[in-house]
Design a protein around this motif. Structure first.
Motif, short mmCIF file in Angstrom:
data_model
loop_
_atom_site.label_atom_id
_atom_site.label_comp_id
_atom_site.label_asym_id
_atom_site.label_seq_id
_atom_site.Cartn_x
_atom_site.Cartn_y
_atom_site.Cartn_z
N ASN A 9 21.51 -88.33 -36.60
CA ASN A 9 21.27 -89.22 -37.72
C ASN A 9 20.78 -88.42 -38.92
O ASN A 9 19.93 -88.85 -39.66
CB ASN A 9 20.26 -90.31 -37.33
N TYR A 10 21.30 -87.17 -39.06
CA TYR A 10 20.93 -86.38 -40.24
C TYR A 10 22.14 -86.30 -41.16
O TYR A 10 23.26 -86.53 -40.76
CB TYR A 10 20.46 -84.98 -39.83
N THR A 11 21.89 -85.97 -42.42
CA THR A 11 23.03 -85.77 -43.33
C THR A 11 23.29 -84.29 -43.46
O THR A 11 22.35 -83.50 -43.52
CB THR A 11 22.69 -86.36 -44.71
N ARG A 12 24.55 -83.92 -43.48
CA ARG A 12 24.88 -82.49 -43.51
C ARG A 12 25.26 -82.06 -44.92
O ARG A 12 25.93 -82.80 -45.64
CB ARG A 12 26.05 -82.22 -42.57
N VAL A 13 24.81 -80.87 -45.28
CA VAL A 13 25.17 -80.38 -46.61
C VAL A 13 26.67 -80.07 -46.65
O VAL A 13 27.25 -79.65 -45.67
CB VAL A 13 24.36 -79.12 -47.01
N ASN A 14 27.28 -80.32 -47.82
CA ASN A 14 28.71 -80.07 -47.99
C ASN A 14 29.00 -78.68 -48.48
O ASN A 14 30.10 -78.16 -48.32
CB ASN A 14 29.27 -81.04 -49.04
N GLU A 15 28.01 -78.11 -49.19
CA GLU A 15 28.24 -76.78 -49.77
C GLU A 15 26.95 -75.98 -49.75
O GLU A 15 25.86 -76.52 -49.62
CB GLU A 15 28.76 -76.91 -51.20
N PHE A 16 27.12 -74.68 -49.86
CA PHE A 16 25.97 -73.79 -49.98
C PHE A 16 26.02 -73.12 -51.34
O PHE A 16 27.10 -72.92 -51.91
CB PHE A 16 26.01 -72.71 -48.89
N PRO A 171 22.07 -78.24 -37.21
CA PRO A 171 22.03 -79.26 -38.27
C PRO A 171 21.64 -78.64 -39.62
O PRO A 171 20.64 -77.93 -39.70
CB PRO A 171 20.95 -80.23 -37.79
N PHE A 172 22.45 -78.84 -40.65
CA PHE A 172 22.11 -78.36 -41.99
C PHE A 172 21.93 -79.57 -42.90
O PHE A 172 22.90 -80.23 -43.24
CB PHE A 172 23.23 -77.46 -42.55
N CYS A 173 20.67 -79.86 -43.28
CA CYS A 173 20.49 -81.05 -44.11
C CYS A 173 19.82 -80.68 -45.44
O CYS A 173 19.26 -81.51 -46.13
CB CYS A 173 19.67 -82.09 -43.36
N GLY A 174 19.88 -79.40 -45.81
CA GLY A 174 19.24 -78.93 -47.04
C GLY A 174 17.91 -78.31 -46.70
O GLY A 174 17.30 -78.71 -45.71
N VAL A 185 25.35 -64.72 -40.80
CA VAL A 185 24.54 -65.48 -39.85
C VAL A 185 23.05 -65.52 -40.23
O VAL A 185 22.48 -66.60 -40.36
CB VAL A 185 24.73 -64.96 -38.41
N PRO A 186 22.39 -64.35 -40.45
CA PRO A 186 20.94 -64.45 -40.71
C PRO A 186 20.53 -65.36 -41.86
O PRO A 186 19.70 -66.25 -41.66
CB PRO A 186 20.54 -62.98 -40.97
N PRO A 187 21.12 -65.21 -43.08
CA PRO A 187 20.65 -66.09 -44.16
C PRO A 187 21.07 -67.55 -43.98
O PRO A 187 20.36 -68.45 -44.44
CB PRO A 187 21.30 -65.50 -45.41
N VAL A 188 22.20 -67.80 -43.30
CA VAL A 188 22.65 -69.19 -43.14
C VAL A 188 21.80 -69.93 -42.10
O VAL A 188 21.39 -71.08 -42.30
CB VAL A 188 24.16 -69.25 -42.76
N ILE A 189 21.50 -69.25 -41.01
CA ILE A 189 20.70 -69.86 -39.94
C ILE A 189 19.33 -70.32 -40.44
O ILE A 189 18.80 -71.32 -39.98
CB ILE A 189 20.52 -68.83 -38.80
N LYS A 190 18.78 -69.56 -41.40
CA LYS A 190 17.46 -69.92 -41.95
C LYS A 190 17.45 -71.32 -42.57
O LYS A 190 16.40 -71.91 -42.74
CB LYS A 190 17.08 -68.92 -43.03
N LEU A 191 18.63 -71.80 -42.96
CA LEU A 191 18.70 -73.08 -43.67
C LEU A 191 18.81 -74.28 -42.72
O LEU A 191 18.83 -75.41 -43.16
CB LEU A 191 19.90 -73.07 -44.63
N ALA A 192 18.92 -74.02 -41.44
CA ALA A 192 19.07 -75.13 -40.48
C ALA A 192 17.78 -75.95 -40.43
O ALA A 192 16.69 -75.41 -40.54
CB ALA A 192 19.39 -74.58 -39.11
#
Length: 316
Positions: A9-16, A171-174, A185-192
């Protein structure tokens, strides 16, 4: 604009949003020119090596077959990040869609891991050539070389698929600001929006283990070569070959081990290190291998004179 994901039930980001390499517009413009030249040199240098290796029958040995493949990988590797980065120098908003980000991350690890395996195979090839010269033609035959190259691509594919699936399932919700100029991977995972400790350990053991173990195998094989050779003349020749390989290996593996073999605490130099192995190293590889190699240089001269003859006055 986030959209609701039905699984959770989370919203996912569309872009980075990707980080800028420099704060001011002037320096962005200057960097654009520099990196455009570097990328052009990478394309030209690696294409030239591929052409030379395929066009000269004297270079149809395993070593040059592997070198041609390395050039192809370098070409792909810099193309995963450089064109997007060059475009981003010229725009205000450096965004990348979620899917494009995952694709970039996938191809980065696919080609990067394949290149690690290939460099390891090249070290084995030199080991056999120098330490077992009489058995070399039988051991490193064309069939085995093709199999080894296929295996390095397959290994890269498996490694990358694991990394990408583990990342995509988070889950990426911002927030959605990636602290680098490309998706890794390292910088993207931090945003989960979840605790990523276990995933980070998995990733580090995966990427870190591959880069560190390949590096250890490489250094061991080159050390063995130098220890096995008794004559000063032979040792000098071997050193010459191994020095160029070790330079490439250090330039490629050093930054990779630095970035992937530690849990993901961010250092301010990470972006700089990323630029080094993503953009600069693929340009240096052809230089390092050709400048120290008489056969490739003479084959390139032949290729150039043939171009001149066939094209009248057209010189390369």
């Amino acid at each position: 604009h986030p959209h609701t994901n039905l699984e959770g039930n989370y919203t996912r980001v569309n872009e980075f949003l990707l980080a800028a390499l420099s704060p001011s517009w002037q320096s962005q413009a200057a960097l654009f020119v520099v990196f455009l030249l570097v990328y052009t040199a990478t394309l030209a240098g690696n294409t030239l090596i591929m052409l030379t290796v395929t066009s000269d029958p004297r270079l149809s040995t395993p070593m040059y077959f592997l070198l041609g493949n390395l050039s192809f990988l370098d070409l792909c590797y810099s193309t995963v990040t450089a064109p997007k980065m060059l475009m981003d120098f010229l725009v205000e908003k450096r965004s990348i869609s979620f899917d494009a980000c995952m694709a970039q991350l996938f191809f980065l690890h696919f080609v990067g891991a394949a290149e690690m395996f290939l460099l390891t195979i090249m070290a084995y090839d030199r080991y056999v050539a120098i330490c077992k010269p009489l058995h070399y033609p039988n051991i490193m035959n064309r069939q085995l070389c093709s199999w080894l190259v296929a295996a390095s691509w397959t290994g890269g594919f498996i490694h990358s698929t694991v990394q990408t699936i583990l990342t995509m399932r988070l889950p990426f919700c911002g927030p959605n600001k990636v602290d680098n100029f490309f998706c890794d991977v390292p910088p993207v995972i931090k945003l989960a929006c979840t605790d990523t400790y276990v995933i980070e350990l998995l990733m580090v053991s995966n990427s870190g283990l591959i880069s560190s173990s390949c590096f250890v195998i490489l250094v061991t094989s080159y050390a063995t070569i130098l220890v096995r050779i008794r004559s000063p003349e032979g040792r000098r020749k071997a050193l010459n070959v191994c020095a160029s390989h070790l330079t490439v290996v250090t330039l490629f593996f050093g930054p990779c081990i630095f970035i992937y073999a530690r849990p993901f605490s961010t250092f301010s130099v990470d972006k700089l290190v990323s630029v080094l192995y993503n953009i600069i190293t693929p340009m240096l590889n052809p230089l390092i291998y050709t400048l120290r190699n008489k056969d490739v240089k003479s084959a390139m001269r032949k290729l150039r004179s043939r171009e001149t003859i066939s094209g009248g006055k057209v010189d390369m």
